[in-house]
Design a protein around this motif. Structure first.
Motif, PDB file in Angstrom:
ATOM      1  N   ALA A  61      -0.895  -5.992   7.990  1.00  0.00           N
ATOM      2  CA  ALA A  61      -0.457  -5.619   6.768  1.00  0.00           C
ATOM      3  C   ALA A  61      -0.257  -4.167   6.903  1.00  0.00           C
ATOM      4  O   ALA A  61       0.748  -3.593   6.316  1.00  0.00           O
ATOM      5  CB  ALA A  61      -1.495  -6.136   5.547  1.00  0.00           C
ATOM      6  N   LEU A  62      -1.246  -3.387   7.504  1.00  0.00           N
ATOM      7  CA  LEU A  62      -1.122  -1.846   7.374  1.00  0.00           C
ATOM      8  C   LEU A  62       0.042  -1.385   8.161  1.00  0.00           C
ATOM      9  O   LEU A  62       0.878  -0.493   7.832  1.00  0.00           O
ATOM     10  CB  LEU A  62      -2.427  -1.348   7.994  1.00  0.00           C
ATOM     11  N   ARG A  63       0.405  -2.427   9.383  1.00  0.00           N
ATOM     12  CA  ARG A  63       1.572  -1.914  10.097  1.00  0.00           C
ATOM     13  C   ARG A  63       2.860  -1.996   9.378  1.00  0.00           C
ATOM     14  O   ARG A  63       3.901  -1.129   9.481  1.00  0.00           O
ATOM     15  CB  ARG A  63       1.524  -2.552  11.525  1.00  0.00           C
ATOM     16  N   ALA A  64       2.908  -3.218   8.514  1.00  0.00           N
ATOM     17  CA  ALA A  64       4.181  -3.594   7.948  1.00  0.00           C
ATOM     18  C   ALA A  64       3.974  -3.027   6.559  1.00  0.00           C
ATOM     19  O   ALA A  64       5.209  -3.531   5.762  1.00  0.00           O
ATOM     20  CB  ALA A  64       3.937  -5.087   7.946  1.00  0.00           C
ATOM     21  N   ASP A  65       3.348  -2.316   6.013  1.00  0.00           N
ATOM     22  CA  ASP A  65       3.198  -1.639   4.794  1.00  0.00           C
ATOM     23  C   ASP A  65       3.281  -2.906   3.772  1.00  0.00           C
ATOM     24  O   ASP A  65       3.970  -2.858   2.815  1.00  0.00           O
ATOM     25  CB  ASP A  65       4.411  -0.951   4.852  1.00  0.00           C
ATOM     26  N   SER A  66       2.395  -3.675   3.803  1.00  0.00           N
ATOM     27  CA  SER A  66       2.245  -4.820   3.158  1.00  0.00           C
ATOM     28  C   SER A  66       0.788  -4.875   2.804  1.00  0.00           C
ATOM     29  O   SER A  66       0.110  -3.864   2.748  1.00  0.00           O
ATOM     30  CB  SER A  66       2.608  -5.970   3.764  1.00  0.00           C
ATOM     31  N   SER A  67       0.219  -6.166   2.540  1.00  0.00           N
ATOM     32  CA  SER A  67      -1.378  -6.158   1.835  1.00  0.00           C
ATOM     33  C   SER A  67      -1.709  -7.582   2.808  1.00  0.00           C
ATOM     34  O   SER A  67      -0.660  -8.537   3.183  1.00  0.00           O
ATOM     35  CB  SER A  67      -1.471  -6.297   0.572  1.00  0.00           C
ATOM     36  N   ALA A  68      -2.880  -7.342   3.228  1.00  0.00           N
ATOM     37  CA  ALA A  68      -3.373  -8.889   3.748  1.00  0.00           C
ATOM     38  C   ALA A  68      -3.336  -9.889   2.988  1.00  0.00           C
ATOM     39  O   ALA A  68      -3.141 -11.047   3.447  1.00  0.00           O
ATOM     40  CB  ALA A  68      -5.031  -8.481   4.029  1.00  0.00           C
ATOM     41  N   ARG A  69      -3.308  -9.764   1.548  1.00  0.00           N
ATOM     42  CA  ARG A  69      -3.481 -10.988   0.703  1.00  0.00           C
ATOM     43  C   ARG A  69      -1.724 -11.558   0.769  1.00  0.00           C
ATOM     44  O   ARG A  69      -1.670 -12.774   1.027  1.00  0.00           O
ATOM     45  CB  ARG A  69      -3.607 -10.505  -0.654  1.00  0.00           C
ATOM     46  N   HIS A  70      -0.690 -10.540   0.972  1.00  0.00           N
ATOM     47  CA  HIS A  70       0.298 -11.050   1.075  1.00  0.00           C
ATOM     48  C   HIS A  70       0.739 -11.776   2.453  1.00  0.00           C
ATOM     49  O   HIS A  70       1.629 -12.736   2.437  1.00  0.00           O
ATOM     50  CB  HIS A  70       1.534 -10.154   0.796  1.00  0.00           C
ATOM     51  N   ILE A  71       0.296 -11.125   3.394  1.00  0.00           N
ATOM     52  CA  ILE A  71       0.267 -11.785   4.958  1.00  0.00           C
ATOM     53  C   ILE A  71      -0.388 -13.205   4.620  1.00  0.00           C
ATOM     54  O   ILE A  71       0.150 -14.039   5.385  1.00  0.00           O
ATOM     55  CB  ILE A  71      -0.490 -10.904   5.888  1.00  0.00           C
ATOM     56  N   SER A  72      -1.549 -13.242   4.146  1.00  0.00           N
ATOM     57  CA  SER A  72      -2.296 -14.569   4.052  1.00  0.00           C
ATOM     58  C   SER A  72      -1.519 -15.444   3.285  1.00  0.00           C
ATOM     59  O   SER A  72      -1.362 -16.737   3.858  1.00  0.00           O
ATOM     60  CB  SER A  72      -3.435 -14.419   3.457  1.00  0.00           C
TER      61      SER A  72
END
Length: 268
Positions: A31-42
């Protein structure tokens, strides 16, 4: 052998999760690499959220997913493939083919060849042809495969003086490729060449004096002398075509002065 994401996974979420786990990256790190959030990745991985086309490509880039598999991720997410797969003999790749031929031709008298994702030889210079002189025609019929040629008991294997070490290097190289590419054909090739018989090591094949090689050499017999080479493999930067992405240029650099001198003498 390293496992790889299963082609039977359904949907883009399980595929992305498999690539993330294979790369040993946490959801938070991705998420940090892709400028997103762990919640969204999940949510993407569990199917609760459908990623945009841009997000699929961004995650694939940060997970170092091969170009061919990026197309598979896009299809699984419901989008059209982004990267074409142009046949190497297509006129659109004329400049590429000509450039490759000039490159490996300019490397002569040192051996150089170009292989695809299955190690099939798509181009080779005269240095390579010198080394394979005398190999049975059955192994030289198209498609000529570099791994079969090197490890088959009727190929170059009997001529390779450090066969066990070189064989181990080649098999490890294939294992890394299998981990990177979801290819049953590559796995089948690996199982085939790994099963070839390996003769007992001959103490006479070891150098009488230690040689300060800077990398594992390929020590191969040619017309009564032992030639030593160091292998270097190059690929294309940021390819936008599946075919180009899977090409690799291997060059063999002389590992000692005697080998360099002998190869130069072939030009005179």
């Amino acid at each position: 052998m390293t496992t790889h994401p299963s082609t039977t996974d359904q949907g883009v979420g399980p595929l992305l999760r498999a690539w993330r786990e294979q790369r040993r990256v946490s959801q938070l790190e991705l998420a940090l690499r892709a400028d997103s959030s762990a919640r969204h990745i999940s949510f993407i991985e569990t199917g609760r959220s459908r990623p945009s086309e841009e997000m699929v490509l961004r995650l694939a880039e940060h997970l170092d997913v091969p170009v061919r598999e990026r197309n598979a991720l896009l299809l699984a997410a419901g989008y059209a493939p982004r990267y074409p797969e142009t046949p190497l003999d297509d006129p659109a790749l004329d400049a590429l083919r000509e450039g490759i031929e000039r490159l490996i031709g300019g490397y002569e008298p040192y051996p150089a060849l170009v292989v695809d994702a299955l190690y099939n030889v798509v181009a080779a210079n005269r240095g390579i042809m010198t080394l394979i002189d005398g190999v049975p025609e059955t192994l030289l019929e198209p498609p000529l495969n570099a791994m079969r040629l090197a490890l088959h008991p009727q190929g170059l294997a009997p001529r390779i003086r450090n066969l066990r070490a070189w064989r181990g290097h080649l098999l490890e190289q294939m294992e890394r490729q299998i981990a990177l590419h979801r290819s049953e054909a590559l796995r089948a090739l690996y199982e085939e060449v790994a099963a070839y018989p390996v003769p007992d090591a001959d103490p006479a094949d070891e150098p009488s004096q230690p040689v300060p090689y800077f990398a594992l050499p390929l020590r191969i017999e040619h017309e009564g002398r032992t030639l030593s080479f160091i292998s270097s493999i190059s690929t294309f930067n940021t390819p936008m075509d599946v075919t180009v992405a899977e090409l690799a240029i291997e060059t063999l650099l002389p590992a000692d002065p005697a080998t360099a001198k002998y190869l130069q003498s072939l030009l005179s």
